[in-house]
Design a protein around this motif. Structure first.
Motif, PDB file in Angstrom:
ATOM      1  N   ASP A 127       0.831  -1.214   0.000  1.00  0.00           N
ATOM      2  CA  ASP A 127       0.000   0.000   0.000  1.00  0.00           C
ATOM      3  C   ASP A 127       0.864   1.263   0.000  1.00  0.00           C
ATOM      4  OD1 ASP A 127      -2.273  -1.504  -0.049  1.00  0.00           O
ATOM      5  OD2 ASP A 127      -2.698  -1.328   2.099  1.00  0.00           O
ATOM      6  N   VAL A 128       1.928   1.258   0.803  1.00  0.00           N
ATOM      7  CA  VAL A 128       2.821   2.420   0.866  1.00  0.00           C
ATOM      8  C   VAL A 128       3.471   2.663  -0.496  1.00  0.00           C
ATOM      9  CG1 VAL A 128       4.964   3.308   1.866  1.00  0.00           C
ATOM     10  CG2 VAL A 128       3.298   2.158   3.336  1.00  0.00           C
ATOM     11  N   VAL A 129       4.000   1.594  -1.083  1.00  0.00           N
ATOM     12  CA  VAL A 129       4.714   1.710  -2.359  1.00  0.00           C
ATOM     13  C   VAL A 129       3.753   2.108  -3.477  1.00  0.00           C
ATOM     14  CG1 VAL A 129       5.949   0.368  -4.109  1.00  0.00           C
ATOM     15  CG2 VAL A 129       6.577   0.141  -1.704  1.00  0.00           C
ATOM     16  N   GLN A 130       2.583   1.498  -3.494  1.00  0.00           N
ATOM     17  CA  GLN A 130       1.601   1.815  -4.526  1.00  0.00           C
ATOM     18  C   GLN A 130       1.194   3.298  -4.433  1.00  0.00           C
ATOM     19  OE1 GLN A 130      -2.408   0.140  -4.317  1.00  0.00           O
ATOM     20  NE2 GLN A 130      -2.207  -0.532  -6.436  1.00  0.00           N
ATOM     21  N   GLY A 131       0.991   3.767  -3.211  1.00  0.00           N
ATOM     22  CA  GLY A 131       0.632   5.173  -3.033  1.00  0.00           C
ATOM     23  C   GLY A 131       1.744   6.101  -3.494  1.00  0.00           C
ATOM     24  N   ALA A 132       2.980   5.741  -3.157  1.00  0.00           N
ATOM     25  CA  ALA A 132       4.123   6.592  -3.494  1.00  0.00           C
ATOM     26  C   ALA A 132       4.291   6.702  -5.008  1.00  0.00           C
ATOM     27  CB  ALA A 132       5.398   6.024  -2.860  1.00  0.00           C
ATOM     28  N   TYR A 133       4.275   5.560  -5.720  1.00  0.00           N
ATOM     29  CA  TYR A 133       4.505   5.626  -7.148  1.00  0.00           C
ATOM     30  C   TYR A 133       3.286   6.162  -7.886  1.00  0.00           C
ATOM     31  CZ  TYR A 133       8.956   3.673  -6.186  1.00  0.00           C
ATOM     32  OH  TYR A 133      10.212   3.511  -5.680  1.00  0.00           O
ATOM     33  N   GLY A 134       2.103   5.967  -7.297  1.00  0.00           N
ATOM     34  CA  GLY A 134       0.919   6.612  -7.857  1.00  0.00           C
ATOM     35  C   GLY A 134       1.069   8.133  -7.807  1.00  0.00           C
ATOM     36  N   THR A 135       1.628   8.638  -6.702  1.00  0.00           N
ATOM     37  CA  THR A 135       1.842  10.083  -6.558  1.00  0.00           C
ATOM     38  C   THR A 135       2.845  10.597  -7.583  1.00  0.00           C
ATOM     39  OG1 THR A 135       1.355   9.994  -4.191  1.00  0.00           O
ATOM     40  CG2 THR A 135       2.640  11.891  -4.966  1.00  0.00           C
ATOM     41  N   ILE A 136       3.986   9.896  -7.711  1.00  0.00           N
ATOM     42  CA  ILE A 136       5.001  10.335  -8.681  1.00  0.00           C
ATOM     43  C   ILE A 136       4.403  10.326 -10.084  1.00  0.00           C
ATOM     44  CG2 ILE A 136       7.254   9.818  -9.702  1.00  0.00           C
ATOM     45  CD1 ILE A 136       8.006   8.430  -7.102  1.00  0.00           C
ATOM     46  N   ARG A 137       3.669   9.277 -10.391  1.00  0.00           N
ATOM     47  CA  ARG A 137       3.106   9.166 -11.732  1.00  0.00           C
ATOM     48  C   ARG A 137       2.092  10.273 -11.992  1.00  0.00           C
ATOM     49  NH1 ARG A 137       1.490   3.230 -13.717  1.00  0.00           N
ATOM     50  NH2 ARG A 137      -0.481   3.765 -12.740  1.00  0.00           N
ATOM     51  N   SER A 138       1.381  10.729 -10.947  1.00  0.00           N
ATOM     52  CA  SER A 138       0.406  11.807 -11.163  1.00  0.00           C
ATOM     53  C   SER A 138       1.117  13.112 -11.528  1.00  0.00           C
ATOM     54  CB  SER A 138      -0.486  11.979  -9.939  1.00  0.00           C
ATOM     55  OG  SER A 138       0.249  12.539  -8.864  1.00  0.00           O
ATOM     56  N   TYR A 139       2.330  13.309 -11.013  1.00  0.00           N
ATOM     57  CA  TYR A 139       3.107  14.496 -11.422  1.00  0.00           C
ATOM     58  C   TYR A 139       3.567  14.370 -12.874  1.00  0.00           C
ATOM     59  CZ  TYR A 139       3.268  16.663  -6.842  1.00  0.00           C
ATOM     60  OH  TYR A 139       2.924  17.303  -5.680  1.00  0.00           O
TER      61      TYR A 139
ATOM     62  N   LEU B 178       3.590  -5.062 -11.651  1.00  0.00           N
ATOM     63  CA  LEU B 178       3.461  -5.747 -10.364  1.00  0.00           C
ATOM     64  C   LEU B 178       2.979  -4.810  -9.255  1.00  0.00           C
ATOM     65  CD1 LEU B 178       6.730  -7.901 -10.399  1.00  0.00           C
ATOM     66  CD2 LEU B 178       4.385  -8.732 -10.656  1.00  0.00           C
ATOM     67  N   LEU B 179       3.440  -3.555  -9.268  1.00  0.00           N
ATOM     68  CA  LEU B 179       3.165  -2.663  -8.135  1.00  0.00           C
ATOM     69  C   LEU B 179       1.938  -1.793  -8.340  1.00  0.00           C
ATOM     70  CD1 LEU B 179       6.756  -1.430  -7.159  1.00  0.00           C
ATOM     71  CD2 LEU B 179       5.422  -3.274  -6.125  1.00  0.00           C
ATOM     72  N   LEU B 180       1.601  -1.482  -9.594  1.00  0.00           N
ATOM     73  CA  LEU B 180       0.458  -0.607  -9.850  1.00  0.00           C
ATOM     74  C   LEU B 180      -0.592  -1.323 -10.705  1.00  0.00           C
ATOM     75  CD1 LEU B 180       2.645   2.532 -10.441  1.00  0.00           C
ATOM     76  CD2 LEU B 180       0.967   2.370  -8.626  1.00  0.00           C
ATOM     77  N   GLY B 181      -0.124  -2.160 -11.635  1.00  0.00           N
ATOM     78  CA  GLY B 181      -1.009  -3.101 -12.319  1.00  0.00           C
ATOM     79  C   GLY B 181      -2.143  -2.504 -13.119  1.00  0.00           C
ATOM     80  N   ASP B 182      -1.995  -1.270 -13.602  1.00  0.00           N
ATOM     81  CA  ASP B 182      -3.141  -0.635 -14.240  1.00  0.00           C
ATOM     82  C   ASP B 182      -2.909  -0.271 -15.712  1.00  0.00           C
ATOM     83  OD1 ASP B 182      -1.247   1.180 -13.612  1.00  0.00           O
ATOM     84  OD2 ASP B 182      -2.600   2.673 -12.778  1.00  0.00           O
ATOM     85  N   VAL B 183      -1.768  -0.639 -16.275  1.00  0.00           N
ATOM     86  CA  VAL B 183      -1.533  -0.353 -17.696  1.00  0.00           C
ATOM     87  C   VAL B 183      -1.151  -1.662 -18.402  1.00  0.00           C
ATOM     88  CG1 VAL B 183      -0.208   0.980 -19.382  1.00  0.00           C
ATOM     89  CG2 VAL B 183      -0.822   2.018 -17.191  1.00  0.00           C
ATOM     90  N   PRO B 184      -2.112  -2.290 -19.105  1.00  0.00           N
ATOM     91  CA  PRO B 184      -1.832  -3.551 -19.813  1.00  0.00           C
ATOM     92  C   PRO B 184      -0.754  -3.351 -20.883  1.00  0.00           C
ATOM     93  CG  PRO B 184      -4.204  -3.058 -19.777  1.00  0.00           C
ATOM     94  CD  PRO B 184      -3.495  -1.837 -19.290  1.00  0.00           C
ATOM     95  N   ALA B 185      -0.067  -4.451 -21.212  1.00  0.00           N
ATOM     96  CA  ALA B 185       1.052  -4.382 -22.162  1.00  0.00           C
ATOM     97  C   ALA B 185       0.699  -3.683 -23.472  1.00  0.00           C
ATOM     98  CB  ALA B 185       1.615  -5.787 -22.408  1.00  0.00           C
ATOM     99  N   PRO B 186      -0.470  -3.963 -24.106  1.00  0.00           N
ATOM    100  CA  PRO B 186      -0.749  -3.288 -25.395  1.00  0.00           C
ATOM    101  C   PRO B 186      -0.875  -1.771 -25.238  1.00  0.00           C
ATOM    102  CG  PRO B 186      -2.175  -5.215 -25.097  1.00  0.00           C
ATOM    103  CD  PRO B 186      -1.492  -4.976 -23.787  1.00  0.00           C
ATOM    104  N   ASP B 187      -1.520  -1.315 -24.160  1.00  0.00           N
ATOM    105  CA  ASP B 187      -1.672   0.127 -23.926  1.00  0.00           C
ATOM    106  C   ASP B 187      -0.322   0.762 -23.619  1.00  0.00           C
ATOM    107  OD1 ASP B 187      -4.347  -0.353 -24.216  1.00  0.00           O
ATOM    108  OD2 ASP B 187      -4.783  -0.364 -22.070  1.00  0.00           O
ATOM    109  N   TYR B 188       0.486   0.045 -22.854  1.00  0.00           N
ATOM    110  CA  TYR B 188       1.823   0.552 -22.532  1.00  0.00           C
ATOM    111  C   TYR B 188       2.658   0.658 -23.808  1.00  0.00           C
ATOM    112  CZ  TYR B 188       6.353   0.967 -20.200  1.00  0.00           C
ATOM    113  OH  TYR B 188       7.590   1.403 -19.789  1.00  0.00           O
ATOM    114  N   GLY B 189       2.599  -0.386 -24.641  1.00  0.00           N
ATOM    115  CA  GLY B 189       3.332  -0.361 -25.913  1.00  0.00           C
ATOM    116  C   GLY B 189       2.890   0.811 -26.782  1.00  0.00           C
ATOM    117  N   ALA B 190       1.580   1.093 -26.774  1.00  0.00           N
ATOM    118  CA  ALA B 190       1.062   2.223 -27.558  1.00  0.00           C
ATOM    119  C   ALA B 190       1.642   3.541 -27.036  1.00  0.00           C
ATOM    120  CB  ALA B 190      -0.462   2.238 -27.495  1.00  0.00           C
ATOM    121  N   ALA B 191       1.717   3.671 -25.719  1.00  0.00           N
ATOM    122  CA  ALA B 191       2.263   4.905 -25.126  1.00  0.00           C
ATOM    123  C   ALA B 191       3.745   5.066 -25.468  1.00  0.00           C
ATOM    124  CB  ALA B 191       2.058   4.895 -23.609  1.00  0.00           C
ATOM    125  N   VAL B 192       4.484   3.954 -25.471  1.00  0.00           N
ATOM    126  CA  VAL B 192       5.908   4.009 -25.836  1.00  0.00           C
ATOM    127  C   VAL B 192       6.058   4.470 -27.292  1.00  0.00           C
ATOM    128  CG1 VAL B 192       7.959   2.588 -26.282  1.00  0.00           C
ATOM    129  CG2 VAL B 192       6.694   2.328 -24.131  1.00  0.00           C
TER     130      VAL B 192
END
Lengths: 205, 205
Positions: A127-139, B178-192
């Motif tokens: 939960d801590v790690v997910q929150g932290a990287y979610g925050t960085i990604r929002s920036y 693994l840590l955020l799990g919210d961007v599937p490989a095809p969508d990630y590939g599209a963003a790249v």
């Protein structure tokens, strides 16, 4: 004198966090106990437990401190940009990682890698790690949205997915710096700028 | 019948590696002992020690197996390209990570993150991990060199530094999955692909 007392409390707390960073970085989370952190801190067990009751609490405090510094730096940079360039956003974040990595008492990015591993088996750390990287990604998402508005990225791309790719360029630097250690931040930033600039203009062959 | 015997030996070895992946992924390296792997494998201690004498040996075997599959897939892709596109190279590697992650008995990318953490405190694992990522990066470097030759990237850029940024896009996907799990490989590939295409052509405003 409540002001002095607050400073004293903060200094004690920082002293314990420093001790935890040293031990977690050296031995990982699993092999480190509260007793190790207490020994490293030079404080009594009672003093340490007044601030932190568990290793999970310590992990949260380390992440908050390191993240807080990096996010504040990125936020300052972003506020100064009229039309942020995605490659510059990544290079700025990479510089912040390199800066954080140089902090005493021990490179806290080593603890980040331990936290990733621990997150996969410990829901509280997850939960801590997910929150932290979610925050960085929002920036980074904010930087992407503004880059899209400025015509630096296509407006029909998904900024959330773009921010995931941008975060990869930052986390990948952190990890390769520790595991391979052969591309300094300025050279890495230069490569990101080249890679994100797209194909060069065609020349007559 | 030596052929059957060789197959038997390979099957036994794979059975032990599978058991190690399950236990390392669930509990990390530090909290897992050879006894746990032996119990998980369903084999006798003597049988297991005939193949692997230590946890470090097991880590090496896991990395070799997972890396071998991913590298073979990337090598096939690269051999088919006349002028490899850097974004396609990354997207192909990302698809390979997603494919490897779906393998039985347990997602081996979880073990990769454990290996990163362990590498920072265990020189034997550090050597294995450094060798593995050095190998992956050399394939990405080859893709970058050929992209430069085809005019898809500037010829004066350093291909080694470019390959570091490309590897980040792959490792960052593995980690965020693994840590955020919210961007599937095809969508990630599209963003790249979008991020590496550079700014879109200017339109009249």
């Amino acid at each position: 004198m409540p002001r002095v007392s607050a400073e004293h409390l903060t200094a004690r707390r920082d002293q314990i966090i420093d001790a935890a960073i040293v031990r977690f970085a050296a031995n990982g989370f699993q092999a480190t106990g509260m007793a190790d952190v207490i020994a490293e801190s030079g404080l009594s067990a009672g003093a340490v437990y007044r601030y932190f009751t568990s290793k999970d609490d310590l992990i949260r405090a380390i992440v908050d401190r390191v993240l807080g510094r990096a996010v504040a730096g990125f936020d300052r940079w972003l506020a100064e940009q009229d039309d942020p360039d995605p490659a510059e956003a990544v290079a700025t974040a990479v510089d912040l990682v390199a800066d954080v990595a140089g902090r005493a008492p021990v490179d806290p990015t080593r603890v980040a890698v331990q936290a990733w591993a621990e997150a996969l088996r410990n829901p509280a750390v997850y939960d801590v790690v997910q929150g932290a990287y979610g925050t960085i990604r929002s920036y980074l998402r904010e930087a992407a949205v503004r880059a899209q508005a400025a015509g630096r990225l296509p407006r029909d791309a998904d900024p959330h997915e773009l921010s995931a790719a941008m975060l990869s360029l930052v986390l990948g630097f952190l990890l390769q710096r520790l595991l391979l250690g052969d591309v300094p931040a300025p050279d890495y930033g230069a490569a990101v700028r080249v890679l994100l600039a797209g194909p060069p203009p065609a020349t007559a062959s």
